[in-house]
Design a protein around this motif. Structure first.
Motif, PDB file in Angstrom:
ATOM      1  N   GLU A   1     -55.257  -3.669 -10.541  1.00  0.00           N
ATOM      2  CA  GLU A   1     -55.769  -4.800  -9.757  1.00  0.00           C
ATOM      3  C   GLU A   1     -55.721  -4.499  -8.259  1.00  0.00           C
ATOM      4  OE1 GLU A   1     -56.578  -9.236 -10.097  1.00  0.00           O
ATOM      5  OE2 GLU A   1     -55.901  -7.957 -11.722  1.00  0.00           O
ATOM      6  N   VAL A   2     -54.635  -3.899  -7.809  1.00  0.00           N
ATOM      7  CA  VAL A   2     -54.512  -3.556  -6.389  1.00  0.00           C
ATOM      8  C   VAL A   2     -55.545  -2.495  -6.004  1.00  0.00           C
ATOM      9  CG1 VAL A   2     -52.987  -2.446  -4.705  1.00  0.00           C
ATOM     10  CG2 VAL A   2     -52.097  -4.228  -6.200  1.00  0.00           C
TER      11      VAL A   2
ATOM     12  N   VAL B   1     -40.657  -4.131 -25.408  1.00  0.00           N
ATOM     13  CA  VAL B   1     -40.488  -4.536 -24.015  1.00  0.00           C
ATOM     14  C   VAL B   1     -40.971  -3.442 -23.080  1.00  0.00           C
ATOM     15  CG1 VAL B   1     -38.751  -5.066 -22.252  1.00  0.00           C
ATOM     16  CG2 VAL B   1     -38.630  -6.170 -24.495  1.00  0.00           C
ATOM     17  N   GLY B   2     -40.671  -2.191 -23.420  1.00  0.00           N
ATOM     18  CA  GLY B   2     -41.139  -1.065 -22.601  1.00  0.00           C
ATOM     19  C   GLY B   2     -42.653  -0.985 -22.549  1.00  0.00           C
ATOM     20  N   ALA B   3     -43.283  -1.162 -23.704  1.00  0.00           N
ATOM     21  CA  ALA B   3     -44.746  -1.132 -23.737  1.00  0.00           C
ATOM     22  C   ALA B   3     -45.330  -2.291 -22.932  1.00  0.00           C
ATOM     23  CB  ALA B   3     -45.239  -1.199 -25.188  1.00  0.00           C
ATOM     24  N   PHE B   4     -44.715  -3.462 -23.048  1.00  0.00           N
ATOM     25  CA  PHE B   4     -45.170  -4.621 -22.281  1.00  0.00           C
ATOM     26  C   PHE B   4     -45.056  -4.358 -20.781  1.00  0.00           C
ATOM     27  CE2 PHE B   4     -43.956  -8.505 -19.990  1.00  0.00           C
ATOM     28  CZ  PHE B   4     -45.113  -9.229 -20.141  1.00  0.00           C
TER      29      PHE B   4
ATOM     30  N   THR C   1     -48.067  -4.207 -18.103  1.00  0.00           N
ATOM     31  CA  THR C   1     -48.084  -5.149 -16.985  1.00  0.00           C
ATOM     32  C   THR C   1     -48.165  -4.427 -15.649  1.00  0.00           C
ATOM     33  OG1 THR C   1     -46.786  -6.698 -18.294  1.00  0.00           O
ATOM     34  CG2 THR C   1     -46.843  -7.060 -15.917  1.00  0.00           C
ATOM     35  N   VAL C   2     -47.348  -3.394 -15.491  1.00  0.00           N
ATOM     36  CA  VAL C   2     -47.367  -2.624 -14.236  1.00  0.00           C
ATOM     37  C   VAL C   2     -48.707  -1.911 -14.074  1.00  0.00           C
ATOM     38  CG1 VAL C   2     -46.321  -0.652 -13.048  1.00  0.00           C
ATOM     39  CG2 VAL C   2     -44.869  -2.391 -14.095  1.00  0.00           C
ATOM     40  N   GLY C   3     -49.239  -1.367 -15.168  1.00  0.00           N
ATOM     41  CA  GLY C   3     -50.549  -0.709 -15.108  1.00  0.00           C
ATOM     42  C   GLY C   3     -51.647  -1.660 -14.679  1.00  0.00           C
TER      43      GLY C   3
END
Length: 112
Positions: free
Chosen positions: A24-25, A10-13, A17-19
């Motif tokens: 993208e921003v 979950v941490g890696a996911f 995802t945040v990365g």
């Protein structure tokens, strides 16, 4: 042991995802900055010669249509990418055709 593996997964996911969201921003901001930097060049070009500006946009559209067509025709590509490339090719070809028409119309050529 299973709980630790789940927490690590979950941490890696979440990190991934945040990365991706941050990337993208950042890419969106950079794209806007590039477009904002191009606006003064287009305005100056338009004020000097509108016909040349349209001809340049048409040439750029033809080059992009050619690249899209090469991507579309490449046999190793997936079906989904072929559809996007085909749509891009059609869009750029229409833009190039419109730019060509506007170049002839802007010069007062009675070709049409």
């Amino acid at each position: 042991m299973k709980v630790r593996e789940v927490v690590r997964g979950v941490g890696a996911f979440l990190r991934e995802t945040v990365g991706e969201a941050v990337a993208e921003v950042v890419l969106g901001v950079l794209a806007c900055a590039v477009l904002a930097a191009l606006v003064p060049a287009v305005v100056r070009s338009w004020s000097l010669s509108p016909v040349s500006t349209i001809a340049g946009a048409g040439l750029l559209s033809l080059l992009l249509a050619h690249g899209g067509w090469n991507t579309f025709r490449e046999p190793g590509r997936s079906r989904a990418r072929r559809g996007v490339a085909a749509a891009g090719t059609v869009g750029f070809a229409v833009a190039a055709g419109l730019a060509g028409f506007l170049v002839f119309y802007g010069t007062g050529c009675d070709c049409f």
